[in-house]
Design a protein around this motif. Sequence first.
Motif, PDB file in Angstrom:
ATOM      1  N   THR A  18      57.794  26.914  56.490  1.00 57.00           N
ATOM      2  CA  THR A  18      57.110  26.451  55.276  1.00 57.00           C
ATOM      3  C   THR A  18      56.894  27.592  54.297  1.00 57.00           C
ATOM      4  OG1 THR A  18      54.896  26.891  56.148  1.00 57.00           O
ATOM      5  CG2 THR A  18      55.868  24.731  56.623  1.00 57.00           C
ATOM      6  N   ARG A  19      56.605  27.215  53.069  1.00 59.84           N
ATOM      7  CA  ARG A  19      56.285  28.202  52.041  1.00 59.84           C
ATOM      8  C   ARG A  19      54.987  28.881  52.443  1.00 59.84           C
ATOM      9  NH1 ARG A  19      57.749  29.257  46.532  1.00 59.84           N
ATOM     10  NH2 ARG A  19      56.927  31.386  46.372  1.00 59.84           N
ATOM     11  N   PHE A  20      54.954  30.169  52.401  1.00 58.63           N
ATOM     12  CA  PHE A  20      53.803  30.999  52.773  1.00 58.63           C
ATOM     13  C   PHE A  20      53.478  30.919  54.260  1.00 58.63           C
ATOM     14  CE2 PHE A  20      53.180  31.665  48.417  1.00 58.63           C
ATOM     15  CZ  PHE A  20      52.998  30.474  47.749  1.00 58.63           C
ATOM     16  N   GLY A  21      54.175  30.089  55.028  1.00 57.65           N
ATOM     17  CA  GLY A  21      53.852  29.982  56.439  1.00 57.65           C
ATOM     18  C   GLY A  21      52.649  29.098  56.720  1.00 57.65           C
ATOM     19  N   VAL A  22      52.309  28.224  55.762  1.00 60.43           N
ATOM     20  CA  VAL A  22      51.152  27.343  55.956  1.00 60.43           C
ATOM     21  C   VAL A  22      51.481  26.209  56.917  1.00 60.43           C
ATOM     22  CG1 VAL A  22      50.206  27.826  53.655  1.00 60.43           C
ATOM     23  CG2 VAL A  22      51.751  25.875  53.971  1.00 60.43           C
ATOM     24  N   LYS A  23      50.444  25.653  57.521  1.00 60.28           N
ATOM     25  CA  LYS A  23      50.584  24.479  58.386  1.00 60.28           C
ATOM     26  C   LYS A  23      49.507  23.478  58.004  1.00 60.28           C
ATOM     27  CE  LYS A  23      52.270  27.045  62.439  1.00 60.28           C
ATOM     28  NZ  LYS A  23      52.185  27.171  63.907  1.00 60.28           N
ATOM     29  N   GLY A  24      49.704  22.243  58.368  1.00 61.60           N
ATOM     30  CA  GLY A  24      48.675  21.231  58.138  1.00 61.60           C
ATOM     31  C   GLY A  24      47.539  21.415  59.140  1.00 61.60           C
ATOM     32  N   ILE A  25      46.280  21.310  58.654  1.00 57.78           N
ATOM     33  CA  ILE A  25      45.155  21.557  59.559  1.00 57.78           C
ATOM     34  C   ILE A  25      44.045  20.511  59.466  1.00 57.78           C
ATOM     35  CG2 ILE A  25      45.348  24.074  59.783  1.00 57.78           C
ATOM     36  CD1 ILE A  25      42.845  22.516  57.345  1.00 57.78           C
ATOM     37  N   GLY A  26      44.214  19.494  58.645  1.00 53.04           N
ATOM     38  CA  GLY A  26      43.071  18.647  58.318  1.00 53.04           C
ATOM     39  C   GLY A  26      42.488  17.848  59.467  1.00 53.04           C
ATOM     40  N   GLU A  27      43.286  17.561  60.471  1.00 55.05           N
ATOM     41  CA  GLU A  27      42.829  16.604  61.488  1.00 55.05           C
ATOM     42  C   GLU A  27      42.351  17.238  62.781  1.00 55.05           C
ATOM     43  OE1 GLU A  27      45.673  13.027  61.417  1.00 55.05           O
ATOM     44  OE2 GLU A  27      46.740  14.617  60.348  1.00 55.05           O
ATOM     45  N   GLY A  28      42.739  18.490  63.021  1.00 49.70           N
ATOM     46  CA  GLY A  28      42.531  19.101  64.330  1.00 49.70           C
ATOM     47  C   GLY A  28      41.121  19.020  64.876  1.00 49.70           C
TER      48      GLY A  28
END
Lengths: 269, 789
Positions: free
Chosen positions: B723-733
């Motif tokens: 991903t761009r910048f190395g971001v990941k989705g985190i909203g649900e964890g």
Amino acid sequence: MKPAPFDYVRPETVEAAVALLAQSDNAKLLAGGQTLGPMLNLRLAQPDLVIDITRIAELARVEAEPDAVTLGACVTHSAIEDGRVQDFTRGLLPKVARGIAYRAVRNRGTLGGSIAHADPSADWLSCFMALGASLRIAGPGGTRETPMVDFVRGALDCDLASDEIVAAIRLPRLSSAARCGYAKICRKEGEFADAIGVYASDPERGFERLVVGAVGGKPLIADTPGLDGDADLPAMTGILNGIGYKADEYEVQIHAAALLRAVREAFAA
Amino acid sequence: MSGEGIGARLRRKEDDRFMRGRGEYVGDIRLAGMQDVAFLRSPVAHGRIVNIAISETIRDRVFTAADLDGVSPIRAVSRLPGFKPSDQFPLASGKVRHVGELIAMCIAPTRGEAEDLAAQIDVEIEPLPAVADMLAAREAGVALVHEEWGDNLFLETLVDDDIARVAAQAAVKVTREFRTARQCMSPIEGRGVVASWNSRLEQLLVYSSAQMTHITRSGLSECLNIDEGRVRVVAPDVGGGFGYKGILLPEEVCLGWATRRLGFPLRWLEDRRENLTASANCREHHYIVTAYADADGKLLAIDAEATVDSGAYSSYPFSACLEAAQVASILPGVYDFPAYRCHTFSAATNKPPILPYRGVARTGVCFAMELIIDAVARELGMEPAELRMRNLVRPEQMPFDNITKKHFDSGDYPESLRRAVEQIGLAGVRERQTRGEPDGRLIGVGFAVYCEQAAHGTSVYAGWGIPMVPGHEQAFIRFTPDGGLEIRVGVHSHGQGMETTFSQVAHDILGVPHDRIKIIHGDTALTPYSTGTWGSRSMVMAGGAVAEACDQLALRIRKIAAKLLQCSPDDVRREGGELRGPSGSMKIEEVARVWYRRPQDLPPDVDPAGLEVTAGYKPARDSGTFSYASHAVTVAVDPVTGEVEILDYVIVEDGGVLVNPMIVDGQIYGGVAQGIGTALYEEMPFDADAQPLASTLADYMLPGPCEVPAMAIDHMETPSPYTRFGVKGIGEGGAIAPPAAITNAINDALRPLGAELCVSPVTPRRIIEAIAAAKREGADRRQPAAQAS
């Protein structure tokens, strides 16, 4: 969740409120509105007339006598919690008040409203029964006094006619030798109790009482149980059996635990 | 690192209006001539509509299915083999299939008067036997929610493997049955719709408290049979979604139809009773799981059967396939083991439709998997954290294709667990347990480790065939004539802080001050197409698109600056908000002003498209990012009353590169609060007639500030390679692990009493009954707690 249409009136005196109740066959009193409000919104109550008694000064009065204090029915839970009504129960009343619902509810909810509704899990019901309170009730014929323990008959059922108003609660003062404790077991801070235990003893008045609340009906009473700081869970369970409390294992267990907490609090002071 | 770019703990811009009560929610919208809508809803869960009697005096203000000409039912399909779609008529037609289903729409100047109208309608329904339980729904001979199906299954899936081969060698075989309660997603703001037809624009305008406006637009177009160009959907400020607002509502279709028929705007605001009893639910799963392991605690196989209670209708767009099919693919979690079988059933019942709630199936599978791991550990006399260590996917295996072909992009799962073990003080807890507590309570410690697939795209969703498949995500960006930046995205922020975080991304690339960057979202007329906000996709997908658009804009700016600085574009460097050449510098806003105000100074070969860019993006590999965490909890359990107190809560979390760590912390806190709700409080019970029993917040217990402890969060940041910048989705964890970790802790505390809980929520009554049952069964093993490591 909007109420069905109703008329609204706000009398200035107890007599006027009683007269309005007597004239209508489908009227409801509105004090803090913390019980009636949701019932109106859910359309569980559909009165033709809502009589708002919060403008009646007499109902918010506090009368201090040498051996008793009389609290007007429209005194709010938060007034007790904050000590705006001077505490005479060594912290018991403010403690009970603090555990009722949430602050916003306490700012409006009233002692009289709570008692007249007679929800079996209501905090004041068990507390006032334990303290030997009596109620002043206003009706078309004047006022009458009745002991709290006789007033409450069952779940949501009390000795109050449709044209009567709970006007005040008279609480005997506690002597310096008195001990009391209150415990409430509930799922979340402020919720209705799953189990209530109240203990009050005043040797100078020859008074000792244990009240078991949140039993689905009229709170149960054990008078002069003869308890001290060594009380334990089996003793509480024994008392529950003795006064005829019938429920499943979990209910008996948590009621015994609530009683024990109340008794231990009383003797720890 | 800039103070306003990626990685900054910037306060959220949008909080200024939210905290001062100046937000604009659907309930704040007032249109001239607007009237209110109340619905008559079915009082029974299953029945045939015999008659709807409406008095002539109110007939012009009440509508039923027969009146809705030109309206098609809501139909969410899936291409998964064997999936059965359902037809959900916006107003019930022929049958009612859940309590709360819409029967009639009543219109009046106020909501109270509209409810009065509903009270005057006489509905005669011939009751049918209700399907109230998902396991009973699967049996032969039971009543059918949809008669034409022949059974009550939306979908059945099987991931098969030769378990018998493995079972023979296993030293340990542990089977457990798990059940998670049905819950109501409880955003503080419920659903709400304001609909209005504009004759000048020939367009239906729908304000809705929604998460996916472009999807809502498509759904409305399909059901109302009008071109999408004649539908505009606007989500203003939205007070929480969590998946609850990722659905095309029958209420939206009804109001969309009626406003055009009647010629004035209409409003429906969901009240809490409707939210609890009539609208989408979540989380109700049942599992039977068998785990096989060798004598050293190495997992050999997992064999599972799972059922999801999907309710009466397939919700649009996610459909009733999603949750059950997801169970199969994500149950293995963070572990590496060689054999796996999973048979799933998506059962139809007479309850409102299921929707994916924060975490989706992951909360249930984490519960099942993490509890069985602890059960295997107890069987082997092993420390549960140690058993996990022996089976976690290891960092040197990354990127790792697991047994269900999930591609874990990056991470160090064992390190997160190691830190959690240390930070919760496992050794100290074990020691404390040997001493006993003066108040008689039992202490326990529990762990849960999960990974969370997010921002999964075309390659994953194409196979599902539901009414929405995410593709490339677009973002639009332009300079305003005074040098500010305007960004338009198709995702929508309903609590994620996107007005701040997308600004941070743009600032990082262009250097424009944070407070001069404006984010526009939530309006189909103003924003690029997007499938919207769901699956923790927004920063990866829309953030990537914003970055791409900023990159392109930066090139154009550089070219103009080079002309003005009289140098080659290669010699122009950006430093903060300035562009520097060998012999001069200028602010980036000044460059923008030249384009708008002094085109005579532009280079002759300037890009005629100017300072507006629409760019598209998807990650190098769109099979999803995998953030992960280890949660560790200590609890005190009162064995007399069953009361549970959370003593300590530690989270070691890795979400890749964090754009705004403060917002990520907030997401985690909020998710854990909801996880605590799942673990200890929330339950929507249904009786045998499929009547919902918790119709107010007095009965449906939500955790409040006194129930949510302070948590310690430790961040690891392993970038995603894709991903761009190395971001990941985190909203649900945050909402995934708590039920598992807390229940494992409770079971650890109750171990000396031989009691074990396998359900959510773990209520005091269930704890006391489990203790009593263990005592009765003579399972008074008096085992010591697991050895300190």
